[in-house]
Design a protein around this motif. Structure first.
Motif, PDB file in Angstrom:
ATOM      1  N   LEU A   1       4.662  11.443 -15.117  1.00  0.00           N
ATOM      2  CA  LEU A   1       4.406  12.740 -14.510  1.00  0.00           C
ATOM      3  C   LEU A   1       3.825  12.595 -13.116  1.00  0.00           C
TER       4      LEU A   1
ATOM      5  N   LEU B   1      20.950  24.212 -15.191  1.00  0.00           N
ATOM      6  CA  LEU B   1      20.443  23.176 -16.103  1.00  0.00           C
ATOM      7  C   LEU B   1      20.797  23.516 -17.542  1.00  0.00           C
TER       8      LEU B   1
ATOM      9  N   ILE C   1      17.982  13.538 -17.635  1.00  0.00           N
ATOM     10  CA  ILE C   1      18.542  14.183 -18.831  1.00  0.00           C
ATOM     11  C   ILE C   1      19.932  14.745 -18.517  1.00  0.00           C
TER      12      ILE C   1
ATOM     13  N   LEU D   1       6.968   8.513 -20.116  1.00  0.00           N
ATOM     14  CA  LEU D   1       7.316   9.564 -19.177  1.00  0.00           C
ATOM     15  C   LEU D   1       6.368   9.444 -17.992  1.00  0.00           C
TER      16      LEU D   1
ATOM     17  N   ILE E   1      12.922  14.168 -13.933  1.00  0.00           N
ATOM     18  CA  ILE E   1      13.126  14.220 -15.386  1.00  0.00           C
ATOM     19  C   ILE E   1      14.432  14.948 -15.686  1.00  0.00           C
ATOM     20  N   ALA E   2      14.628  16.087 -15.010  1.00  0.00           N
ATOM     21  CA  ALA E   2      15.845  16.872 -15.232  1.00  0.00           C
ATOM     22  C   ALA E   2      17.076  16.047 -14.874  1.00  0.00           C
TER      23      ALA E   2
ATOM     24  N   PHE F   1      15.277  11.020 -24.127  1.00  0.00           N
ATOM     25  CA  PHE F   1      13.859  10.715 -23.960  1.00  0.00           C
ATOM     26  C   PHE F   1      13.417   9.490 -24.756  1.00  0.00           C
TER      27      PHE F   1
ATOM     28  N   LEU G   1       9.440  16.951 -11.784  1.00  0.00           N
ATOM     29  CA  LEU G   1      10.274  17.670 -12.740  1.00  0.00           C
ATOM     30  C   LEU G   1      11.756  17.474 -12.418  1.00  0.00           C
TER      31      LEU G   1
END
Lengths: 315, 323
Positions: free
Chosen positions: B79, B308, B259, B77, B255-256, B265, B252
């Motif tokens: 960040l 979301l 998905i 991941l 990542i959203a 993940f 963020l």
């Protein structure tokens, strides 16, 4: 000698050594001036990191993918709830604290609901809920700066022999959490789930109940932290918890808790929090610019984690 | 299995396939739903000019989402992608304009650092969350040092490129399709792409088969760096000037987006086309839709969260049991 060797082998000792080194470096720079003050301020600020760090630690220990990204928004909302309920009135302090706690627990339970009922990965579930909490906070707080009651504000600043009362309470709290983690059924269940969720379920551990409690606990600690922060900084605000998104995760990992889950470490959280807070204090005393401060903080975090090395692959 | 029992078994299979199909098209479906909502609330928005306006910021978001997707493919991941995009933005608005060679060197250096992180994470077996967390401070610090105050100006060629007005189809849509197709063929249709995804699905097996896992990590993190650079440059081409905090929200969001686009993940299960669609959905949902719906500003962020949750809940309802 053996005892020294054993002590050096404990994963959390290095975060304390790091904290000490950083503090010494700062004192050497100021030639001893403000050494005690630095430590007192460091201890107070570290407590706020310790509280959310422990909540985050329990969540992360549940296993890969488990993380609570809603803590900053949670802290912000709880700070507003606490200050509004207290309304600047000393007699309402306990009620305000309970309200903040309740707000935090509600958030934790809601997070778990998203994860369990809607089967959303925890990272995204807590991220989406943090957006919603943020909106609730903005419309609830309406940008008002509500002052804490005088009694509460002074309580968060009390010192006993130079030791902040919050730090003393924080150490006691960490001790309790250490016992809960290592000696009580709940803590052992969290560790077992983190090591292998399937095995834990087959062993008869009520996996889902433990996960619910853990997310609620993380939420509750976020709530308490928000109330205390509002008292310490004399007022609630929406972004009061912003820095705890990254730092809550950072202290957990620097403190020796495995991000793969199943291995947690409470003393390390204190060490890592002190380390991070004192590091910022040191860089401030050096008088470096914000850019250099961020750059060095980042490099030191990466350096520490590289030196400490990753855990061996067990699976 | 006897011949008689076959037709009976076929029905659940067909249902399962239908579910799987629905799951695959869900990202696209949610995008279409949001577009329909916009069309219903404000028909004038569905025009060449309207799309240009609404999807303007979608290109940098899509590029950042793909950067994140590369990292998620190998079960890691990132960040730090948001602050990296911000850093690239600051370099683009200063050095790349004034001293192009130095600017290019710095950006190449950033990509090299990304690739190096992949190697470091693999060799020392470090949790990528922490390493990239630390790096997010580093990039932010470098961004502030490069551009202490908001300002700077994008290079002219970049402004011209991002301001293109091709006939009939708005530029953001062409760019999104192009990016999605290129990455799709690279990662999903090429043989080495399968190895890269396999490194996320079962690293041990890929290693035993003789492929270097170290190389897959370096390549994937390197690609994340490349797409981070592209994202930062595209962003500055649109906003024309930079600010050290300009990309912070992208971590963020990216990542959203992955998905939302159907990625997972762990396990190397990702979809580049889905990721781009996810990014478009987020970009659309972010502001224009909410302004048309007369949602008070207080609740705009919250509405984002609700969108979301709704999309992901729909995916969960379609069930993973079948797949």
């Amino acid at each position: 000698m053996d005892r020294v060797k054993k002590l050096l082998a404990t994963p959390w000792i290095w975060s304390f050594v790091g904290a000490l080194l950083v503090w010494v470096a700062a004192i050497v720079f100021t030639r001893g001036y403000g050494a005690g003050g630095m430590l007192t301020a460091g201890l107070s600020l570290a407590v706020f990191m310790v509280i959310v760090g422990i909540g985050q630690m329990f969540v992360i220990t549940l296993g890969p993918g488990n993380v609570d990204l809603s803590l900053p928004a949670n802290i912000g909302l709880a700070s507003a709830v606490a200050m509004k309920v207290m309304g600047g009135n000393d007699s309402m302090i306990a009620v305000g604290l309970v309200a903040a706690l309740a707000s935090g627990i509600a958030i934790g339970v809601a997070n778990y609901g998203l994860i369990r009922l809607l089967r959303i990965p925890p990272i995204i579930a807590t991220l989406s809920s943090s957006f919603i909490i943020l909106s609730i906070d903005i419309s609830y707080g309406r940008g008002l700066q509500i002052k804490p009651p005088p009694g509460f504000a002074s309580f968060t600043n009390i010192q006993i022999f130079g030791l902040p009362i919050l730090a003393i309470l924080g150490v006691i709290f960490a001790l309790i959490c250490g016992i809960v983690l290592q000696r009580m059924i709940y803590g052992r269940s969290v560790l077992a789930i983190g090591q292998n969720m399937r095995a834990a379920r087959l062993a008869g551990i009520p996996v889902e109940r433990v996960r619910l409690i853990t997310y609620a606990l993380s939420g509750a600690l976020g709530g308490v932290d928000g109330a205390l922060l509002a008292g310490y900084f004399r007022g609630a605000s929406v972004d009061i918890g912003n820095e705890y998104l990254l730092s809550s995760i950072a202290v957990v990992v620097i403190g020796g808790t495995s991000v793969a889950g199943g291995k947690a470490n409470v003393p390390g959280i204190w060490g890592a929090s002190l380390f991070l807070v004192l590091l910022l204090t040191m860089l401030n005393t050096f008088g470096v610019s914000a850019g250099v401060r961020l750059l060095l903080t980042g490099l030191i975090i990466v350096g520490v984690i590289t030196a400490a090395g990753g855990q061996q692959v067990t699976r | 299995m006897t011949a008689a029992s076959l037709p009976r078994a076929a029905a659940p299979v067909r249902l399962m396939n239908l579910k799987r199909l629905l799951r695959t098209v869900l990202p696209a479906l949610s995008l279409i739903l949001i577009l329909l909502a916009i069309a219903w609330l404000n028909p004038r928005a569905i025009s060449y000019f309207g799309f240009n306006l609404m999807l303007n910021l979608a290109i940098p978001i899509a590029l950042a989402t793909l950067a994140q997707m590369f990292v998620i493919t190998i079960n890691e991941l990132d960040l730090s992608i948001g602050t990296f995009v911000g850093f690239v933005g600051c370099v683009t608005a200063t050095w790349l304009r004034e001293e192009p060679l130095l600017g290019i060197a710095v950006l190449a250096g950033g990509i090299a650092v990304y690739a190096g992180l992949g190697a470091l994470i693999h060799l020392r077996n470090l949790p990528s969350i922490v390493v990239t967390l630390g790096m997010s401070f580093v990039w932010q610090g470098l961004a502030i040092l490069t551009l202490p105050k908001p300002g700077g100006k994008a290079p002219d060629w970049l402004l011209t490129m991002m301001g293109l007005k091709p006939p009939f189809v708005p530029f953001p849509i062409i760019a999104a399709v192009l990016i999605a197709v290129v990455v799709h063929f690279g990662l999903m249709r090429s043989s080495y792409g399968a190895v890269l995804r396999g490194a996320g699905g079962n690293g041990q097996a890929i290693g035993r088969a003789g492929w270097s896992l170290l190389k897959t990590k370096i390549i994937m993190f390197g690609l994340a760096g490349v797409f981070g650079v592209l994202s930062g440059m595209a962003l500055i081409g649109i906003t024309t000037s930079a600010d050290a905090n300009i990309g912070n929200g992208y971590t963020l969001l990216s990542i959203a987006g992955v998905i939302l686009g159907g990625g997972e993940f762990v396990g190397g299960r990702v979809s580049p086309i889905g990721a781009v669609i996810g990014a478009l959905t987020l970009a659309l949902a972010a502001s224009p839709l909410l302004t048309f719906m007369h949602i008070p500003p207080d609740w705009q962020v919250g509405a984002n969260g609700i969108i979301l949750i709704v999309v992901l809940a729909a995916r969960a309802l379609l069930g993973r049991r079948g797949a």
